[in-house]
Enzyme design. Sequence first.
Site, mmCIF file in Angstrom:
data_model
loop_
_atom_site.group_PDB
_atom_site.id
_atom_site.type_symbol
_atom_site.label_atom_id
_atom_site.label_comp_id
_atom_site.label_asym_id
_atom_site.label_seq_id
_atom_site.Cartn_x
_atom_site.Cartn_y
_atom_site.Cartn_z
ATOM 1 N N HIS A 1 0.903 -1.091 0.034
ATOM 2 C CA HIS A 1 -0.519 -0.030 0.279
ATOM 3 C C HIS A 1 0.686 1.325 -0.318
ATOM 4 O O HIS A 1 2.026 1.337 0.911
ATOM 5 C CB HIS A 1 -1.128 0.044 0.910
ATOM 6 N N GLU B 1 1.680 3.085 3.170
ATOM 7 C CA GLU B 1 2.563 3.030 4.079
ATOM 8 C C GLU B 1 4.012 3.514 4.096
ATOM 9 O O GLU B 1 4.537 2.079 4.177
ATOM 10 C CB GLU B 1 1.273 1.752 4.588
ATOM 11 N N HIS C 1 3.281 -3.984 6.427
ATOM 12 C CA HIS C 1 1.836 -2.659 6.246
ATOM 13 C C HIS C 1 2.216 -1.653 7.395
ATOM 14 O O HIS C 1 2.524 -1.891 8.235
ATOM 15 C CB HIS C 1 0.241 -3.153 6.482
ATOM 16 N N GLU D 1 1.672 -4.976 11.403
ATOM 17 C CA GLU D 1 1.077 -3.747 11.222
ATOM 18 C C GLU D 1 1.605 -3.137 11.812
ATOM 19 O O GLU D 1 1.401 -3.162 13.519
ATOM 20 C CB GLU D 1 -0.366 -4.019 11.737
#
Length: 412
Positions: free
Chosen positions: A171, A174, A299, A373
């Site tokens: 993404h 990020e 991420h 994350e």
Amino acid sequence: LMGVIYSTLAIAPVQFDREKVFRVKLQDEKQASILKNLTQTIELDFWYPDAIHDIAVNMTVDFRVTEKESQTIQSTLEQHKMDYEILINDLQEEIDKQFDVKEEIAGRHSYAKYNDWNKIVSWTEKMVEKHPEMVSRIKIGSTVEDNPLYVLKIGRKDGERKAIFMDCGIHAREWVSPAFCQWFVYQAAKSYGKNKIMTKLLDRMNFYVLPVFNVDGYIWSWTKDRMWRKNRSKNPNSTCIGTDLNRNFDVSWDSSPNTDNPCLSVYRGPAPESEKETKAVTNFIRSHLNSIKAYITFHSYSQMLLFPYGYTIKLPPNHQDLLKVARIATDVLSSRYETRYIYGPIASTIYKTSGSSLDWAYDLGIKHTFAFELRDKGKSGFLLPESRIKPTCKETMLSVKFIAKYILKHTS
């Protein structure tokens, strides 16, 4: 004439002056539907969860909204006595504040700063030059806009051995994710022969690292729109650009009807593996399936360590094993700066997702697949200041080294 040509090419970068990021804690169904109704008339950019259809009761929702619409949002939230706070009051200010580390040498790649794509490309060359016996660069394909997709292979050149595949930056916005992949390659190569654990790992296994998965999107987030998420492919019959690469994998791809709108940031694409980036990665992993024992994707944000499944609440056969690895890996991570991570299967820990790289790799037969994350928990969100890059990388490195040691010992 040149001036005319130039001005049509140079779309000014999006400015986010006085845009706000709200955090809303949803207490019940009614509040969830109030928020969903708002999206009928107002465009909200969801930061957490990824999209409107993932919203559920008891969830904390983060979203971005323009200055103009923020008044409407605020009065609606207050009118219904909803529990909210404003995480970011002026998004543009926050974007400018990211770059809080001084450049040592102008224009030079730095592990303490965010690096644009050109710097990352020349960095890949430098890593190979510096550590020819340990690092090689493999072009696994190219993007829609014909940028190269490079994987760095780290490990001794001779013989077949176990491997771990890692990717960052699926993404675009990020940014701390590619920063980690660069740090990992640098630390691994540099500490070979010096650090006992790393030396043992690299003697016995290879790492395949894709520092930026979504290159076109990453470039776009640097040059035009800091909040861009998807890749940059054109969509037939739509003026909306881009596919969410992490909804484009061939695993339960069409199970979520909410991802079939090209204008959404979670658009799954016209078909599974329709995107050149996805295809390059899946082809590479398939062709190295004998050796790849773990898949790790990075991420941001929210400080979680997730594992399968995302597309179903059903638990995978080796759930206990994954749970144990994730528990220890998050403990190890917190040992450095006491950064707290939560861990668990995607579907029950956050929300159900379809077409993700993690589930795809798992169902392909790679039995240890994890998604980090990274920092933070929403104070800066995707705009983590550069001064937090190194601490984030250092703590994550401990965690990844633990997972690698575990893979070395416990996989056949």
